[in-house]
Design an enzyme around this catalytic site. Structure first.
Site, PDB file in Angstrom:
ATOM      1  N   ASN A  59      33.066  43.496  36.944  1.00 46.40           N
ATOM      2  CA  ASN A  59      34.462  43.736  37.301  1.00 46.40           C
ATOM      3  C   ASN A  59      34.954  45.113  36.888  1.00 46.40           C
ATOM      4  OD1 ASN A  59      34.005  42.264  34.737  1.00 46.40           O
ATOM      5  ND2 ASN A  59      36.167  42.702  34.373  1.00 46.40           N
TER       6      ASN A  59
ATOM      7  N   GLN B  44      34.440  38.823  41.397  1.00 45.78           N
ATOM      8  CA  GLN B  44      34.611  40.119  42.068  1.00 45.78           C
ATOM      9  C   GLN B  44      33.819  40.211  43.370  1.00 45.78           C
ATOM     10  OE1 GLN B  44      36.694  42.535  41.327  1.00 45.78           O
ATOM     11  NE2 GLN B  44      37.426  41.626  39.431  1.00 45.78           N
TER      12      GLN B  44
ATOM     13  N   SER C 255      37.832  33.184  42.500  1.00 51.59           N
ATOM     14  CA  SER C 255      39.276  33.154  42.311  1.00 51.59           C
ATOM     15  C   SER C 255      39.984  33.735  43.528  1.00 51.59           C
ATOM     16  CB  SER C 255      39.648  33.949  41.060  1.00 51.59           C
ATOM     17  OG  SER C 255      41.002  33.777  40.721  1.00 51.59           O
ATOM     18  N   GLY C 256      41.053  33.067  43.978  1.00 49.87           N
ATOM     19  CA  GLY C 256      41.710  33.432  45.226  1.00 49.87           C
ATOM     20  C   GLY C 256      42.403  34.771  45.233  1.00 49.87           C
ATOM     21  N   HIS C 257      42.932  35.191  44.092  1.00 58.22           N
ATOM     22  CA  HIS C 257      43.774  36.384  44.109  1.00 58.22           C
ATOM     23  C   HIS C 257      42.985  37.693  44.134  1.00 58.22           C
ATOM     24  CE1 HIS C 257      43.636  37.795  39.768  1.00 58.22           C
ATOM     25  NE2 HIS C 257      43.063  36.612  39.663  1.00 58.22           N
TER      26      HIS C 257
ATOM     27  N   CYS D 214      42.265  41.896  31.850  1.00 61.07           N
ATOM     28  CA  CYS D 214      42.337  40.889  30.789  1.00 61.07           C
ATOM     29  C   CYS D 214      42.275  41.502  29.399  1.00 61.07           C
ATOM     30  CB  CYS D 214      41.204  39.876  30.955  1.00 61.07           C
ATOM     31  SG  CYS D 214      41.252  39.041  32.544  1.00 61.07           S
TER      32      CYS D 214
ATOM     33  N   SER E 260      38.716  31.859  35.508  1.00 60.70           N
ATOM     34  CA  SER E 260      38.502  31.572  34.080  1.00 60.70           C
ATOM     35  C   SER E 260      38.250  30.090  33.853  1.00 60.70           C
ATOM     36  CB  SER E 260      39.703  32.039  33.251  1.00 60.70           C
ATOM     37  OG  SER E 260      39.772  33.449  33.240  1.00 60.70           O
TER      38      SER E 260
END
Length: 392
Positions: free
Chosen positions: A151, A179, A199-201, A325, A72
């Protein structure tokens, strides 16, 4: 009761090897990476290694990778800083109606600042037509931002074609690849990508860490002001454990991508096949061919998605009805509405996203559970009863 986790698009379990790589940077090599003494040097080397791994994975230069707190922030930075830096050239931005809310809400904010945004339509599979992108470009267009893969429905967009169009017209091109990074091969030069968010997660790394790729020569300014970290473009003490974890997760994802996604694709198609053969009035959403290997998104008519989620949770199965989200919203998914689904069908959506640990047995257990739940909920639906009578 075994926990079956099928919400990997929302977040993933952090790989034990990632945790192991991170641990020394909490208690042993805890020095600030911006200091000049030896303890800080160890942290700085670790950050450099992670940056090198990530850059190599997308064909970028290490100095083009800027670590952030997540996807984000990266999306906000790409859009807001580009708007600020290029506003003298123009105030027109192109995006799509199915972007993540980190893009859509940022575009709405920019509109309030006097920018104009064109929101492109998609087809019934969620695909963007590159010709529509080209037709939307104006002399004052400064940025095109199109996600790499959706996503919710998993559709992979024609990024290389869109990138080529943007480059030919001298317009910057950003892609939200949150994604897709670690799931799909990405080469920023071949695809003419100027900026890319990740994004890492989403790939078995830690939460709270991401990056923005900014092609050398793209003149966008700092997003977080303060210190001189990230080559003076993103202030704040480096999240060294998070960066190390992201680098390790990326390394593992790149090494296993071909084999892992082939396995996920096989399980995905098996689940879809069972749905279509065994549950009436089901609709699979998203492109069948150009689709993330781990994504299944289906609408079950005459059933509420939220009710299915609650009943699946009672059976130890984790799924979602759309983006995490927006999970608190009662409105149907903006993505499903954009592909043309009516509200009453869009409300009955389930998103099931597989991971590296997902087994065929878990897929069978999940499909059996969904069959039972759908039958139970439909048995209480007067709409379904009337529909069946009218079909006879």
């Amino acid at each position: 009761m075994e926990l079956i986790y099928l919400d990997n698009a929302a977040t993933t379990r952090t790989d034990e090897r990632v945790v192991e790589a991170m641990l020394p940077y909490f208690t042993q090599y805890y020095g600030n990476a911006s200091t000049i003494y030896a303890l800080g040097e160890e942290s700085r080397k670790a950050v450099t290694r992670a940056r090198d791994i990530i850059a190599a994975g997308i064909g970028a230069k290490p100095e083009e990778i800027y670590f952030t707190a997540g996807g984000s922030e990266s999306d906000n930075w790409a859009l807001k800083a580009t708007a600020e830096a290029y506003k003298e050239k123009g105030k027109h931005i192109i995006t799509s109606k199915i972007e993540h809310h980190a893009i859509l809400h940022t575009c709405e904010w920019l509109e309030r600042q006097g920018f104009e945004v064109t929101y492109l339509d998609v087809d019934e599979n969620g695909c963007i037509n590159p010709a529509d992108v080209e037709a939307a470009i104006r002399p004052d267009t400064i940025l095109i931002s199109i996600m790499f893969a959706n996503n919710e429905i998993g559709t992979i967009e024609p990024i290389a074609e869109i990138g080529a169009i943007a480059r030919a017209h001298g317009v910057l091109f950003h892609t939200d690849a949150v994604q897709a990074f670690g799931q799909e091969p990405i080469q920023v030069d071949e695809m003419n990508i100027d900026m890319l968010s990740s994004s890492g997660h989403k790939l078995n790394g830690p939460k709270g860490i991401g990056f923005l790729y900014i092609r050398k020569g793209v003149k966008i300014r700092s997003f977080v002001h303060g210190g001189a970290q990230e080559r003076k473009r993103r202030a704040g003490t480096e999240n060294v454990p998070g960066i190390v974890g992201f680098g390790k997760a990326a390394e593992l994802a790149f090494a296993s991508m071909e084999e892992r996604t082939a396995r996920e694709r096989e399980l995905r198609d098996y689940m879809i096949s069972r749905f279509e053969k065994e549950i009436p009035y089901v609709k699979i959403n998203g492109d069948r061919e150009h689709r993330l290997a781990n994504n299944v998104n289906a609408c079950f008519r005459f059933v509420e998605g939220e009710s299915m989620l609650i009943m699946l949770d009672m059976k130890g199965i984790c799924a979602s009805s759309g983006s995490a989200c927006t999970s608190g919203s009662l409105d149907p998914s903006h993505v499903l509405l954009a592909i043309g689904l009516p509200h009453e069908i869009a409300h009955g959506s389930l998103r099931l996203t597989l991971g590296a640990d997902t087994t065929k047995e878990q897929i069978d257990t999940t499909v059996d559970a969904i069959k039972e739940i759908v039958a139970h909920l439909r048995s209480m639906s007067p709409l379904y009863e009337d529909f069946v009578k009218n079909q006879q």
